[in-house]
Design a protein around this motif. Sequence first.
Motif, PDB file in Angstrom:
ATOM      1  N   TYR A  11       0.822  -1.203   0.000  1.00 18.86           N
ATOM      2  CA  TYR A  11       0.000   0.000   0.000  1.00 18.86           C
ATOM      3  C   TYR A  11       0.863   1.263   0.000  1.00 18.86           C
ATOM      4  CZ  TYR A  11      -4.017  -2.953   0.939  1.00 18.86           C
ATOM      5  OH  TYR A  11      -4.989  -3.905   0.848  1.00 18.86           O
ATOM      6  N   ASP A  12       1.990   1.209   0.665  1.00 17.97           N
ATOM      7  CA  ASP A  12       2.903   2.354   0.654  1.00 17.97           C
ATOM      8  C   ASP A  12       3.466   2.585  -0.742  1.00 17.97           C
ATOM      9  OD1 ASP A  12       2.632   2.872   3.417  1.00 17.97           O
ATOM     10  OD2 ASP A  12       4.051   1.249   3.865  1.00 17.97           O
ATOM     11  N   THR A  15       0.757   4.098  -2.825  1.00 17.99           N
ATOM     12  CA  THR A  15       0.614   5.516  -2.494  1.00 17.99           C
ATOM     13  C   THR A  15       1.694   6.340  -3.183  1.00 17.99           C
ATOM     14  OG1 THR A  15      -0.331   4.932  -0.350  1.00 17.99           O
ATOM     15  CG2 THR A  15       0.484   7.174  -0.610  1.00 17.99           C
TER      16      THR A  15
END
Length: 131
Positions: A11-12, A15
Amino acid sequence: MRLIDFEVTGYDYLTFLALVIIIVAVFYVIIKLASLPGKLAKRNNHPHAFAVNLMGWFGFFVIYPWFQAIIWAYRDSYPVDVRNFPNAPEKTPPDDPTPPGSDTSEKAPQSRPKQLPDATSGDDMNTGQPA
């Protein structure tokens, strides 16, 4: 991979990817909008297309000159010499008591205004004499 005090997950990375895409999209929109007046001027064969392009780029960050560049890109900026307009059809003056459509054969001939000297001939504007 431990770059900071917590584990970087998918998810990082997603992002970071979204952030990069947004930054690229913002720069793309800025470049397209800033170059729009110049492209419009070139498409319309504007005589000052390069100046319109520069005004579009430099005026984009101030906004107001950018709108002027858009208007300038559509408007021809050829000078118009109003002294050399073709003779317009003569119209009846509004204070003429003759109603429209009535035939008056004794009408006085109308005189034309005096022709002014051409601005490119080198004549003096006030006297008509050569400079």
